[in-house]
Design a protein around this motif. Structure first.
Motif, PDB file in Angstrom:
ATOM      1  N   ARG A 189      31.879  48.911  70.448  1.00 23.76           N
ATOM      2  CA  ARG A 189      31.403  49.290  71.774  1.00 23.76           C
ATOM      3  C   ARG A 189      29.975  48.821  72.029  1.00 23.76           C
ATOM      4  NH1 ARG A 189      34.558  52.874  74.446  1.00 23.76           N
ATOM      5  NH2 ARG A 189      36.200  53.947  73.267  1.00 23.76           N
ATOM      6  N   LYS A 190      29.722  48.445  73.285  1.00 23.94           N
ATOM      7  CA  LYS A 190      28.378  48.143  73.765  1.00 23.94           C
ATOM      8  C   LYS A 190      27.858  49.374  74.469  1.00 23.94           C
ATOM      9  CE  LYS A 190      28.063  45.488  77.351  1.00 23.94           C
ATOM     10  NZ  LYS A 190      28.066  44.299  78.224  1.00 23.94           N
ATOM     11  N   LYS A 191      26.669  49.863  74.050  1.00 25.72           N
ATOM     12  CA  LYS A 191      26.088  51.042  74.667  1.00 25.72           C
ATOM     13  C   LYS A 191      25.349  50.693  75.960  1.00 25.72           C
ATOM     14  CE  LYS A 191      23.955  53.798  71.886  1.00 25.72           C
ATOM     15  NZ  LYS A 191      23.054  54.316  70.826  1.00 25.72           N
TER      16      LYS A 191
ATOM     17  N   SER B 165      29.459  51.781  67.744  1.00 23.51           N
ATOM     18  CA  SER B 165      28.703  51.504  68.966  1.00 23.51           C
ATOM     19  C   SER B 165      27.359  50.881  68.626  1.00 23.51           C
ATOM     20  CB  SER B 165      28.493  52.798  69.765  1.00 23.51           C
ATOM     21  OG  SER B 165      29.730  53.362  70.147  1.00 23.51           O
ATOM     22  N   PHE B 166      27.011  49.794  69.314  1.00 25.34           N
ATOM     23  CA  PHE B 166      25.768  49.077  69.093  1.00 25.34           C
ATOM     24  C   PHE B 166      24.972  48.987  70.394  1.00 25.34           C
ATOM     25  CE2 PHE B 166      28.769  47.175  66.029  1.00 25.34           C
ATOM     26  CZ  PHE B 166      28.077  47.373  64.848  1.00 25.34           C
ATOM     27  N   PRO B 167      23.640  48.815  70.292  1.00 19.80           N
ATOM     28  CA  PRO B 167      22.857  48.531  71.505  1.00 19.80           C
ATOM     29  C   PRO B 167      23.354  47.253  72.172  1.00 19.80           C
ATOM     30  CG  PRO B 167      21.413  49.101  69.665  1.00 19.80           C
ATOM     31  CD  PRO B 167      22.795  48.950  69.092  1.00 19.80           C
TER      32      PRO B 167
ATOM     33  N   ASP C 248      39.217  58.799  59.960  1.00 18.65           N
ATOM     34  CA  ASP C 248      38.598  57.975  60.995  1.00 18.65           C
ATOM     35  C   ASP C 248      37.099  57.872  60.746  1.00 18.65           C
ATOM     36  OD1 ASP C 248      41.070  57.807  62.304  1.00 18.65           O
ATOM     37  OD2 ASP C 248      40.673  59.638  63.448  1.00 18.65           O
ATOM     38  N   MET C 249      36.488  56.819  61.277  1.00 26.73           N
ATOM     39  CA  MET C 249      35.036  56.706  61.240  1.00 26.73           C
ATOM     40  C   MET C 249      34.514  56.408  62.638  1.00 26.73           C
ATOM     41  SD  MET C 249      34.285  53.067  59.279  1.00 26.73           S
ATOM     42  CE  MET C 249      35.354  53.449  57.873  1.00 26.73           C
ATOM     43  N   GLU C 250      33.435  57.100  62.985  1.00 26.73           N
ATOM     44  CA  GLU C 250      32.773  56.919  64.276  1.00 26.73           C
ATOM     45  C   GLU C 250      31.282  56.771  64.013  1.00 26.73           C
ATOM     46  OE1 GLU C 250      32.259  59.201  68.594  1.00 26.73           O
ATOM     47  OE2 GLU C 250      33.698  59.930  67.090  1.00 26.73           O
ATOM     48  N   ILE C 251      30.712  55.628  64.408  1.00 26.85           N
ATOM     49  CA  ILE C 251      29.333  55.289  64.050  1.00 26.85           C
ATOM     50  C   ILE C 251      28.580  54.863  65.296  1.00 26.85           C
ATOM     51  CG2 ILE C 251      27.886  53.824  62.591  1.00 26.85           C
ATOM     52  CD1 ILE C 251      30.357  53.524  60.749  1.00 26.85           C
ATOM     53  N   ASP C 252      27.408  55.435  65.482  1.00 24.93           N
ATOM     54  CA  ASP C 252      26.588  55.134  66.651  1.00 24.93           C
ATOM     55  C   ASP C 252      25.203  54.679  66.199  1.00 24.93           C
ATOM     56  OD1 ASP C 252      26.117  55.522  69.736  1.00 24.93           O
ATOM     57  OD2 ASP C 252      24.415  56.462  68.733  1.00 24.93           O
TER      58      ASP C 252
ATOM     59  N   ASN D  45      33.976  45.874  74.362  1.00 25.63           N
ATOM     60  CA  ASN D  45      33.480  45.588  75.711  1.00 25.63           C
ATOM     61  C   ASN D  45      32.264  44.660  75.661  1.00 25.63           C
ATOM     62  OD1 ASN D  45      31.735  47.465  74.617  1.00 25.63           O
ATOM     63  ND2 ASN D  45      31.605  48.745  76.437  1.00 25.63           N
ATOM     64  N   PHE D  46      31.978  44.082  74.473  1.00 31.40           N
ATOM     65  CA  PHE D  46      30.988  43.015  74.356  1.00 31.40           C
ATOM     66  C   PHE D  46      31.602  41.702  74.857  1.00 31.40           C
ATOM     67  CE2 PHE D  46      28.769  45.666  71.167  1.00 31.40           C
ATOM     68  CZ  PHE D  46      27.455  45.444  71.530  1.00 31.40           C
ATOM     69  N   ASP D  47      30.761  40.817  75.357  1.00 33.87           N
ATOM     70  CA  ASP D  47      31.188  39.453  75.642  1.00 33.87           C
ATOM     71  C   ASP D  47      31.108  38.667  74.332  1.00 33.87           C
ATOM     72  OD1 ASP D  47      31.583  39.902  78.363  1.00 33.87           O
ATOM     73  OD2 ASP D  47      29.467  39.536  78.806  1.00 33.87           O
ATOM     74  N   MET D  48      32.249  38.474  73.702  1.00 34.96           N
ATOM     75  CA  MET D  48      32.306  37.797  72.406  1.00 34.96           C
ATOM     76  C   MET D  48      32.789  36.372  72.559  1.00 34.96           C
ATOM     77  SD  MET D  48      33.799  40.335  69.479  1.00 34.96           S
ATOM     78  CE  MET D  48      32.954  41.831  68.957  1.00 34.96           C
ATOM     79  N   ASP D  49      32.154  35.484  71.838  1.00 30.52           N
ATOM     80  CA  ASP D  49      32.650  34.121  71.690  1.00 30.52           C
ATOM     81  C   ASP D  49      33.582  34.138  70.487  1.00 30.52           C
ATOM     82  OD1 ASP D  49      33.134  31.454  71.667  1.00 30.52           O
ATOM     83  OD2 ASP D  49      31.129  30.851  71.046  1.00 30.52           O
ATOM     84  N   ILE D  50      34.891  34.191  70.744  1.00 34.97           N
ATOM     85  CA  ILE D  50      35.875  34.502  69.709  1.00 34.97           C
ATOM     86  C   ILE D  50      36.561  33.241  69.200  1.00 34.97           C
ATOM     87  CG2 ILE D  50      38.032  35.711  69.218  1.00 34.97           C
ATOM     88  CD1 ILE D  50      37.190  37.851  71.147  1.00 34.97           C
ATOM     89  N   ASP D  51      36.656  33.140  67.880  1.00 39.22           N
ATOM     90  CA  ASP D  51      37.440  32.113  67.204  1.00 39.22           C
ATOM     91  C   ASP D  51      38.689  32.793  66.657  1.00 39.22           C
ATOM     92  OD1 ASP D  51      38.549  30.110  65.716  1.00 39.22           O
ATOM     93  OD2 ASP D  51      36.894  29.941  64.276  1.00 39.22           O
ATOM     94  N   ARG D  52      39.834  32.508  67.240  1.00 44.06           N
ATOM     95  CA  ARG D  52      41.074  33.165  66.838  1.00 44.06           C
ATOM     96  C   ARG D  52      41.845  32.381  65.791  1.00 44.06           C
ATOM     97  NH1 ARG D  52      42.417  37.384  70.058  1.00 44.06           N
ATOM     98  NH2 ARG D  52      41.267  37.617  72.022  1.00 44.06           N
TER      99      ARG D  52
END
Length: 270
Positions: free
Chosen positions: A268-270, A195-197, A169-173, A216-223
């Motif tokens: 994740r959004k911090k 996790s990003f600011p 696994d990878m966990e990055i902050d 949990n970011f508000d993403m404008d997603i192109d599926r």
């Protein structure tokens, strides 16, 4: 170029008394050619239990290593009627040249080996390991990390990251990110959690074959699935559909690639 070379060769003399475990716990202090200026740490480790890279407020590099030369439960190992009296040695070499510090370890699959390296915060890192977990904290340079068997944890990062893991696994902050640099987080077997600011601007390109993508970011997603077509002179025609998810965060920015085969992706959004 300054070279700091350590070879630990355990030799066990067979006697009637029990043989204790021989352990090593030492520091190597590496002065830099240009103290205060940016530098780079290059680590090549074949086998280890843990490798940790930490930032400190000094203008040198300190290598702390702890190696166990013989495992106590293996001291009576036999082969073809012969008793083992040596299990090979721990080879550790550290070199410095113009603020580039290189650390390499030899093969030691039957030994315990842990290493903590302290570097200035403005250092970059290139690390390759075959076995063992990796933890990096407090660096602000460019990080390129590759691990085969082991988890990767990055904490308090303000630089650019390219990371790849085969099994782990990878966990990055991130404390902050470079607004103009693309990044990549790829794996085969394991979850990816980054996790990003909250104000980070980037375009996420995401794909997992057997897993889910969370954010949990508000993403404008192109599926829409990307589609490519090709042909050659013998009339063969090929269409490939790649199920990527593209999402813009805070209006978009440099491309951040998230890809794993077996595992979930969490942004994740911090």
């Amino acid at each position: 170029m300054k070279i700091f070379k350590i070879h630990l060769l355990p030799i066990i003399i067979l006697i009637l008394l029990s043989i204790p475990v021989v352990a090593q716990n030492n520091n190597i202090e590496v002065p830099l050619s240009n103290p205060g200026e940016p530098g780079k740490l290059i680590v090549s480790a074949m086998f280890s239990d843990d490798i940790e890279i930490r930032s400190h407020n000094k203008e040198n590099v300190i290598v702390n290593y702890d190696g166990e030369d013989i495992r106590d439960d293996d001291k009576d190992a036999m082969k073809n009627g012969m008793r083992r009296i040596s299990s090979g040695g721990l080879g550790l070499e550290v070199t410095e040249d113009n603020n580039e510090v290189r650390i390499s370890t030899g093969p030691m699959p039957n030994q315990d080996f842990e290493m903590v390296v302290y570097v200035p915060r403005n250092f970059s890192l290139k690390l390759n390991t075959m076995q063992g977990d990796v933890k990096v904290s407090g660096l602000a340079g460019e990080l390129e990390i590759s691990a085969v068997n082991g988890d990767i944890e990055l904490v308090d990062i303000t630089g650019t990251v390219l990371v790849n893991s085969v099994n782990g696994d990878m966990e990055i902050d991130f404390t902050q990110i470079n607004p103009n640099s693309p990044m990549s987080f790829t794996g085969v077997n394991g979850d990816i959690e980054v996790s990003f600011p909250a104000n980070a601007k980037f375009t996420a390109k995401m794909k997992t074959e057997w897993g889910d993508v969370y954010t949990n970011f508000d993403m404008d997603i192109d599926r829409n699935s990307s589609r490519s077509e090709s042909g050659d002179n013998d009339g063969t025609f090929k269409v490939a559909v790649n199920r990527w998810i593209i999402g813009e965060v805070n209006g978009g920015g440099p491309e951040f690639l998230f890809k794993t085969l077996h595992g979930d992706i969490s942004i994740r959004k911090k």
